[in-house]
Write an enzyme that holds these catalytic residues in place. Structure first.
Site, PDB file in Angstrom:
ATOM      1  N   HIS A  80       0.876  -1.168   0.000  1.00 45.18           N
ATOM      2  CA  HIS A  80       0.000   0.000   0.000  1.00 45.18           C
ATOM      3  C   HIS A  80       0.918   1.224   0.000  1.00 45.18           C
ATOM      4  CE1 HIS A  80      -2.358  -3.031   2.305  1.00 45.18           C
ATOM      5  NE2 HIS A  80      -3.413  -2.478   1.722  1.00 45.18           N
ATOM      6  N   ASP A 112       2.414   1.820   3.355  1.00 47.34           N
ATOM      7  CA  ASP A 112       3.348   0.831   3.919  1.00 47.34           C
ATOM      8  C   ASP A 112       4.778   1.329   3.729  1.00 47.34           C
ATOM      9  OD1 ASP A 112       1.147  -0.781   4.304  1.00 47.34           O
ATOM     10  OD2 ASP A 112       1.529  -2.057   2.561  1.00 47.34           O
ATOM     11  N   MET A 149       2.542  -5.757  -7.764  1.00 45.76           N
ATOM     12  CA  MET A 149       1.240  -5.131  -7.495  1.00 45.76           C
ATOM     13  C   MET A 149       1.394  -4.024  -6.459  1.00 45.76           C
ATOM     14  SD  MET A 149      -1.160  -5.177  -4.838  1.00 45.76           S
ATOM     15  CE  MET A 149      -1.890  -6.606  -4.041  1.00 45.76           C
ATOM     16  N   GLU A 181     -11.075  -6.130  -5.412  1.00 43.90           N
ATOM     17  CA  GLU A 181     -11.141  -7.167  -4.375  1.00 43.90           C
ATOM     18  C   GLU A 181     -12.424  -7.011  -3.561  1.00 43.90           C
ATOM     19  OE1 GLU A 181      -7.623  -7.404  -2.000  1.00 43.90           O
ATOM     20  OE2 GLU A 181      -8.616  -8.530  -0.399  1.00 43.90           O
ATOM     21  N   LYS A 209     -15.165  -8.141  -0.440  1.00 40.38           N
ATOM     22  CA  LYS A 209     -15.202  -8.685   0.928  1.00 40.38           C
ATOM     23  C   LYS A 209     -16.604  -8.405   1.466  1.00 40.38           C
ATOM     24  CE  LYS A 209     -12.546  -8.441   5.240  1.00 40.38           C
ATOM     25  NZ  LYS A 209     -11.370  -7.849   5.893  1.00 40.38           N
ATOM     26  N   GLU A 252     -10.071 -13.167  -2.883  1.00 44.75           N
ATOM     27  CA  GLU A 252      -9.315 -13.635  -1.711  1.00 44.75           C
ATOM     28  C   GLU A 252     -10.026 -14.827  -1.080  1.00 44.75           C
ATOM     29  OE1 GLU A 252      -7.642 -10.914   1.216  1.00 44.75           O
ATOM     30  OE2 GLU A 252      -8.409 -12.204   2.813  1.00 44.75           O
ATOM     31  N   HIS A 282     -12.191 -14.096   2.019  1.00 42.71           N
ATOM     32  CA  HIS A 282     -13.381 -13.271   1.837  1.00 42.71           C
ATOM     33  C   HIS A 282     -14.543 -14.053   1.246  1.00 42.71           C
ATOM     34  CE1 HIS A 282     -10.531  -9.558   1.736  1.00 42.71           C
ATOM     35  NE2 HIS A 282     -10.445 -10.277   2.839  1.00 42.71           N
ATOM     36  N   ASP A 304      -5.461 -13.309  -3.943  1.00 43.97           N
ATOM     37  CA  ASP A 304      -5.002 -13.232  -2.554  1.00 43.97           C
ATOM     38  C   ASP A 304      -5.180 -14.606  -1.907  1.00 43.97           C
ATOM     39  OD1 ASP A 304      -4.354 -10.595  -2.821  1.00 43.97           O
ATOM     40  OD2 ASP A 304      -5.823  -9.827  -1.385  1.00 43.97           O
ATOM     41  N   ASP A 337     -12.368 -12.155   9.505  1.00 49.27           N
ATOM     42  CA  ASP A 337     -11.374 -12.321   8.434  1.00 49.27           C
ATOM     43  C   ASP A 337     -10.047 -12.757   9.036  1.00 49.27           C
ATOM     44  OD1 ASP A 337     -10.216 -12.102   5.895  1.00 49.27           O
ATOM     45  OD2 ASP A 337      -9.641 -10.022   6.248  1.00 49.27           O
ATOM     46  N   ASP A 352      -7.268 -14.402   7.645  1.00 51.05           N
ATOM     47  CA  ASP A 352      -6.016 -14.225   6.874  1.00 51.05           C
ATOM     48  C   ASP A 352      -4.920 -15.190   7.341  1.00 51.05           C
ATOM     49  OD1 ASP A 352      -7.202 -12.189   5.391  1.00 51.05           O
ATOM     50  OD2 ASP A 352      -6.386 -10.580   6.624  1.00 51.05           O
ATOM     51  N   ASP A 398      -1.882 -13.066   0.923  1.00 52.23           N
ATOM     52  CA  ASP A 398      -2.406 -11.945   1.723  1.00 52.23           C
ATOM     53  C   ASP A 398      -2.812 -12.503   3.078  1.00 52.23           C
ATOM     54  OD1 ASP A 398      -3.264  -9.560   2.613  1.00 52.23           O
ATOM     55  OD2 ASP A 398      -5.146  -9.538   1.513  1.00 52.23           O
TER      56      ASP A 398
HETATM   57  C1  GCO Z   1      -8.092  -7.880   4.186  1.00 49.60           C
HETATM   58  C2  GCO Z   1      -7.805  -7.370   2.811  1.00 49.60           C
HETATM   59  C3  GCO Z   1      -6.571  -6.576   2.658  1.00 49.60           C
HETATM   60  C4  GCO Z   1      -6.349  -6.170   1.210  1.00 49.60           C
HETATM   61  C5  GCO Z   1      -5.178  -5.277   1.107  1.00 49.60           C
HETATM   62  C6  GCO Z   1      -4.901  -4.851  -0.305  1.00 49.60           C
HETATM   63  O1  GCO Z   1      -7.657  -8.968   4.487  1.00 49.60           O
HETATM   64  O2  GCO Z   1      -8.768  -7.208   4.937  1.00 49.60           O
HETATM   65  O3  GCO Z   1      -7.699  -8.504   2.008  1.00 49.60           O
HETATM   66  O4  GCO Z   1      -5.481  -7.285   3.118  1.00 49.60           O
HETATM   67  O5  GCO Z   1      -6.148  -7.255   0.376  1.00 49.60           O
HETATM   68  O6  GCO Z   1      -5.426  -4.178   1.904  1.00 49.60           O
HETATM   69  O7  GCO Z   1      -5.718  -3.861  -0.662  1.00 49.60           O
HETATM   70 MN    MN Z   2      -8.646 -10.886   4.257  1.00 51.31          MN
HETATM   71 MN    MN Z   3      -6.839  -9.281   0.431  1.00 54.11          MN
END
Ligand code: GCO
Ligand code: MN
Ligand code: MN
Length: 391
Positions: free
Chosen positions: A55, A58, A89, A182, A184, A218, A221, A246, A256, A258, A292
């Site tokens: 980002h 970041d 990316m 993306e 969610k 993702e 998501h 992702d 979420d 991850d 991700d």
């Molecule tokens: C999440 C999202 C983020 C996005 C990232 C890229 O897990 O809440 O997936 O990780 O992918 O911010 O825009």
């Molecule tokens: Mn996520």
């Molecule tokens: Mn993501």
């Protein structure tokens, strides 16, 4: 040689925000120090990743002066070069700052929307400067709790307007960049707009330049929505819209998470890798395999690199398992497509003559209904391949 060691051809990438995640959650403080981007680049290269994504914030904190920005970018570029990593990316953080509490592109205040578009243009410039070819849009705050605050159709229209604007910006700058959207379903908002990859695919078809825009599905998501991630990805691939992905893991019905790729729902992870790698003979996904996800909050820095190596290793093991499965004679027999010299041409396309001929055939629904299809056998064989019993 370790057959599961990552190589640049695998195109594995991580975000600065993933391996740099300090383990903060809504109930607790950071458990790991915030690492410098240049350090993360070095460590990712040591692990065998080919790419690092980011980002805008970041790398460049919000409010940094032009000279501070340039210095940070230069340092980062040197680290990329020294360690042989690329930036496939880039993306914009349109969710952390309090200004975005009502959304970014869909916010009710035009000043917030204008700021979000300006921030995106700056972040696009940064991404392109670092060599990114894909630009992800994840609308972290595009949603509501108090739904009466706007007609959801207004949100759809605003999102379309912002994306059209930014597509024109990219064209005007002659950047070689495509967008990946993306989805969610919720978190951090109660309900987010465009909650699934399917919603995004439709939005894309209404844009001024749909050819520039694809999706970034993702795992977590789509699972949060209770849907099949593999089907979402397959539909995106079928539409030539899988521009980025992702990878992570998620238990259904949770926040979420991850989690490390493959750490939950191995069967779905297997089917996903099989699809992306085209081991059954279908076209292979060509883009980066982006993780991700982040290490458990229990981990120190050593655990973070365990997590990164584990993500790539699991992907490669699943790829080998999928190749063995699809090479298996019995499996090939079980999934071989039935050809029918009479019916296939009749069904390929409607014409009055084809429809008449179809109606003239004799069908035997009882026989069709009573024949078993062998899918128990097929699925069991798949599970055994997955568990390493065969091949
Ligand atoms: C999440 C999202 C983020 C996005 C990232 C890229 O897990 O809440 O997936 O990780 O992918 O911010 O825009
Ligand atoms: Mn996520
Ligand atoms: Mn993501």
């Amino acid at each position: 040689m370790d057959p599961f060691a990552p190589t640049p051809e695998d195109r594995f990438s991580f975000g600065l925000w993933t391996v740099g995640n300090p383990g903060r959650d809504p109930f607790g403080e950071a458990v790991r120090p915030v690492a410098k981007p240049t350090h993360l680049v070095q460590k990712l290269a040591e692990c065998g990743a080919f790419g690092v994504n980011l980002h805008d914030n970041d790398l460049v904190p919000m409010g940094a002066s032009a000279s501070e920005r340039d210095l940070l970018v230069r340092e980062f570029q040197v680290a990329l070069k020294d360690h042989g990593l690329v930036v496939p990316m880039a993306t914009t953080n349109l969710f952390s700052h309090p200004a975005f509490k009502d959304g970014a592109f869909t916010a009710n205040d035009p000043r917030v929307r204008a700021f979000a578009v300006k921030k995106s243009m700056d972040a696009i410039d940064l991404g392109v400067e670092l060599g990114a070819k894909i630009y992800v849009f994840w609308g972290g705050r595009e949603g509501t709790e108090a739904d009466a605050c706007r007609d959801p159709r207004t949100a759809v229209a605003r999102m379309r307007e912002a994306l059209n604007y930014l597509c024109e910006y990219v064209r005007d700058q002659r950047y070689e960049l495509c967008f990946a959207l993306e989805a969610k379903p919720n978190e951090p908002r109660g309900d987010m707009y465009f909650p699934t990859t399917g919603h995004m695919l439709h939005l894309i078809s209404t844009l001024d330049h749909p050819e520039m825009v694809g999706v970034n599905p993702e795992v977590a998501h789509e699972n949060m929505s209770g849907l099949s991630f593999v089907h979402a990805v397959a539909q995106a691939m079928e539409a030539d819209k899988l521009f980025h992905i992702d990878l992570n893991a998620q238990k259904i019905g949770r926040y979420d998470q991850d989690l490390r790729f493959g750490s939950e729902d191995l069967k779905q992870a297997f089917l996903l890798v099989r699809l992306l790698e085209g081991t059954s003979g279908t076209p292979r996904y060509q883009g980066p395999r982006h993780f991700d996800s982040h290490a458990y909050r229990t981990e120190d820095e050593a655990g973070v690199w365990e997590f990164a190596r584990g993500s790539m290793r699991t992907y490669k093991i699943l790829k080998a398992r999928a190749q063995a499965f699809d090479a298996d004679k019995e499996v090939r027999g079980l999934i071989a497509e039935r050809k029918d010299a009479l019916l296939d041409p009749l069904m390929a396309r409607y014409s009055a003559a084809n429809a008449r001929a179809l109606r003239g055939l004799t069908h035997d629904p009882a026989a069709l209904g009573s024949a078993g299809l062998g899918y128990e056998r097929l699925d069991q064989r798949m599970i055994e391949f997955l568990m390493g019993v065969h091949g």
